[in-house]
Design an enzyme around this catalytic site. Sequence first.
Site, PDB file in Angstrom:
ATOM      1  N   ARG A  68     -13.362  -4.430  -6.712  1.00  0.00           N
ATOM      2  CA  ARG A  68     -13.072  -5.149  -5.461  1.00  0.00           C
ATOM      3  C   ARG A  68     -14.360  -5.380  -4.695  1.00  0.00           C
ATOM      4  O   ARG A  68     -15.190  -4.475  -4.562  1.00  0.00           O
ATOM      5  CB  ARG A  68     -12.126  -4.335  -4.568  1.00  0.00           C
ATOM      6  CG  ARG A  68     -10.690  -4.339  -4.964  1.00  0.00           C
ATOM      7  CD  ARG A  68      -9.791  -3.846  -3.822  1.00  0.00           C
ATOM      8  NE  ARG A  68     -10.412  -2.878  -2.939  1.00  0.00           N
ATOM      9  CZ  ARG A  68      -9.872  -2.437  -1.813  1.00  0.00           C
ATOM     10  NH1 ARG A  68      -8.697  -2.889  -1.424  1.00  0.00           N
ATOM     11  NH2 ARG A  68     -10.482  -1.545  -1.074  1.00  0.00           N
TER      12      ARG A  68
ATOM     13  N   TYR B 203     -10.828   0.427  10.966  1.00  0.00           N
ATOM     14  CA  TYR B 203     -12.098   0.846  10.367  1.00  0.00           C
ATOM     15  C   TYR B 203     -12.581  -0.093   9.280  1.00  0.00           C
ATOM     16  O   TYR B 203     -13.617   0.139   8.678  1.00  0.00           O
ATOM     17  CB  TYR B 203     -11.985   2.276   9.810  1.00  0.00           C
ATOM     18  CG  TYR B 203     -10.782   2.564   8.954  1.00  0.00           C
ATOM     19  CD1 TYR B 203     -10.696   2.082   7.659  1.00  0.00           C
ATOM     20  CD2 TYR B 203      -9.744   3.346   9.454  1.00  0.00           C
ATOM     21  CE1 TYR B 203      -9.590   2.358   6.872  1.00  0.00           C
ATOM     22  CE2 TYR B 203      -8.639   3.638   8.674  1.00  0.00           C
ATOM     23  CZ  TYR B 203      -8.560   3.135   7.385  1.00  0.00           C
ATOM     24  OH  TYR B 203      -7.463   3.417   6.601  1.00  0.00           O
ATOM     25  N   LYS B 204     -11.855  -1.163   9.007  1.00  0.00           N
ATOM     26  CA  LYS B 204     -12.290  -2.123   7.988  1.00  0.00           C
ATOM     27  C   LYS B 204     -13.091  -3.242   8.668  1.00  0.00           C
ATOM     28  O   LYS B 204     -14.225  -3.053   9.075  1.00  0.00           O
ATOM     29  CB  LYS B 204     -11.078  -2.654   7.232  1.00  0.00           C
ATOM     30  CG  LYS B 204     -10.273  -1.583   6.513  1.00  0.00           C
ATOM     31  CD  LYS B 204      -9.112  -2.194   5.738  1.00  0.00           C
ATOM     32  CE  LYS B 204      -8.135  -1.144   5.243  1.00  0.00           C
ATOM     33  NZ  LYS B 204      -8.719  -0.148   4.341  1.00  0.00           N
TER      34      LYS B 204
ATOM     35  N   ASP C 294       2.019  -5.303   8.166  1.00  0.00           N
ATOM     36  CA  ASP C 294       0.843  -4.435   8.028  1.00  0.00           C
ATOM     37  C   ASP C 294      -0.373  -5.348   7.944  1.00  0.00           C
ATOM     38  O   ASP C 294      -0.523  -6.117   6.986  1.00  0.00           O
ATOM     39  CB  ASP C 294       0.974  -3.583   6.762  1.00  0.00           C
ATOM     40  CG  ASP C 294      -0.190  -2.617   6.575  1.00  0.00           C
ATOM     41  OD1 ASP C 294      -1.304  -2.902   7.068  1.00  0.00           O
ATOM     42  OD2 ASP C 294      -0.008  -1.578   5.906  1.00  0.00           O
TER      43      ASP C 294
ATOM     44  N   PHE D  80       0.873  -1.169   0.000  1.00  0.00           N
ATOM     45  CA  PHE D  80       0.000   0.000   0.000  1.00  0.00           C
ATOM     46  C   PHE D  80       0.915   1.225   0.000  1.00  0.00           C
ATOM     47  O   PHE D  80       1.931   1.259   0.694  1.00  0.00           O
ATOM     48  CB  PHE D  80      -0.907  -0.005   1.228  1.00  0.00           C
ATOM     49  CG  PHE D  80      -1.932   1.077   1.183  1.00  0.00           C
ATOM     50  CD1 PHE D  80      -3.110   0.895   0.495  1.00  0.00           C
ATOM     51  CD2 PHE D  80      -1.694   2.297   1.788  1.00  0.00           C
ATOM     52  CE1 PHE D  80      -4.043   1.917   0.414  1.00  0.00           C
ATOM     53  CE2 PHE D  80      -2.614   3.321   1.707  1.00  0.00           C
ATOM     54  CZ  PHE D  80      -3.790   3.127   1.019  1.00  0.00           C
TER      55      PHE D  80
END
Length: 596
Positions: free
Chosen positions: A569, A420-421, A395, A326
């Site tokens: 996605r 937050y996922k 990560d 990322f």
Amino acid sequence: MSDATIPTEPVSPGPVSPGPVPTEPTPTEPVSPGLVPTGPPAPERSGAEASAPGPSAPGPSAPGPSGPERSGPSLRSGPGPSGAASPGAEGSGPERSGAASSGPERSGAGRSGLQPSGAQRSAPGLSAPGPSGAESSGAALPGAERSGVEPSSPLPSGRKRSGPEWSRPQQSGPAPAASRSAASRPAGPRSAGASPAESGLAGEAARLDAADRLRAKRDAFVLDDVIYLDGNSLGALPRAVPPRLADVVAREWGRLRIRSWEESGWWTAPERIGDRVGRLLGAAPGQVVVGDSTSVNIFKAVVAAVRIAQERGAHRDQILVDETTFPTDGYIAESAARMTGCTLRPVAAGDIPAATGPRTAVALVNHVDYRTGRLHDLPATTAAVHAAGALVVWDLCHSAGALPVGLDAHGVDLAVGCTYKYLNGGPGAPAYLYVARAHQPRFDSPLPGWNSHADPFGMDSAYTPAAGAARGRVGTPDILSMLALEAALKVWDDVTIEEVRTKSLALTDFFLRCVEEYVPAGRVRSLTPAAHAERGSQVALRCADAGEVMAELVRRGVVGDFRRPDVLRFGFTPLYTGFAEVERAARVLAAALAEG
């Protein structure tokens, strides 16, 4: 359907640093089904993964860098457009923005249907073998490894499978009568002339939902009839959060005011909530602290790891980074390298064990690739890095709350991630930092703040670090978002991460089967590995005009997200996603592509 493979093309490694870009899905066209997982899309090094709700209309899109496509098994037939999939709206805020570096991916054979890399043919179809022994994340799945759902064995027309076909450990407690599980919700409009395949898969979805021991958890979230498959960017709102925040604002802040730092437990919240997160990561209490953003925690972890490694020998002057990482990870790693006198070396995640050597200080690796959903081998990579005398920082943004991690079991040094996922902490929820107990006395933070001081209220001009996980703190905690996260995590009190992982694999398997069955041949190709040991909790499909396609899906009530230039996605959150929703989403995708 004919066999097809995507040619492997060399890709240049090394991060590039463009500026942030707005990320809203743009309109798209039809895409092709026939899923055979392929390698990840060409890595992009530009764009911002800023938070954004599912697009309702096409938005601007900055062109991602051009580059060769990463190789891998192809989906059904026609190859999709090559190029890098640039980041879109990732998570709930601008915190994780930037570009990922590029690099070659292992290629694999493809065929029609959903064939896992390396799968063996067996008449009449293909079965994706699960990992031998424990999952690559380190935790063995309870029940059937493949959950009875075989992505590469499409159902013949008109034939129904007997169900339910997946099993998980029993969860105590009856499902509430008012449960709004996918099984009890309409699967969407169906014409009188539904095909045998649609009827068969819809019936199978109903049986799977009826057997789902997690379906009652859906009632713990604020949801509607929209099919929400974007929990890998921003999780749904848990019902426990609004009343908790109302109490914090009105009583703890409104009436108790400053007394709440002690009387309401505000001061100890980072460690207390860190322990709750740690339970889901396989970390014993006292090793996880919640606070700051993922980017800030990556900086703290990488610099501290270099300092620990250089205590063992000043010759350790290299930082390895997953070359398709990322973007923010690459940016931070590059800055950390400059500050510590190291050089940054981008390497394909799967090659990090072989690339680690006597000069390596630390390797920074993503557990799950944010674009493709590929799950990297945490146990083997960690062991190889340690064998070379270096440290590793993981990560976990796309694995925490979706699959077992086993931080303590696999001897991980440091780890970071967002909440937050799959943890549903809300927009801008604080991130977390894991520092293994063995490293805590030597954890030298590059951001020492008064909150991580051994005596924060002593106001000493000299810094003395606190003991334990508190050493990872910096400044005053963001109490409102932190306590919202704490309330959100209560949904996990009676759920194990192994149950969630088993259902996650069943959901993604089933979605791939439905897409294979419904979507016109040659319109989409799967970038997500079929092998369970290599798959996270999302499915990435490459298709032409993916932005327009996703915008149309959102208009039709199916919310996923889009990565430039050509990746759709879909994230699967087992706590609130059902099989009927998955079947309906695939049907809507097929209709949008057929009509586009």
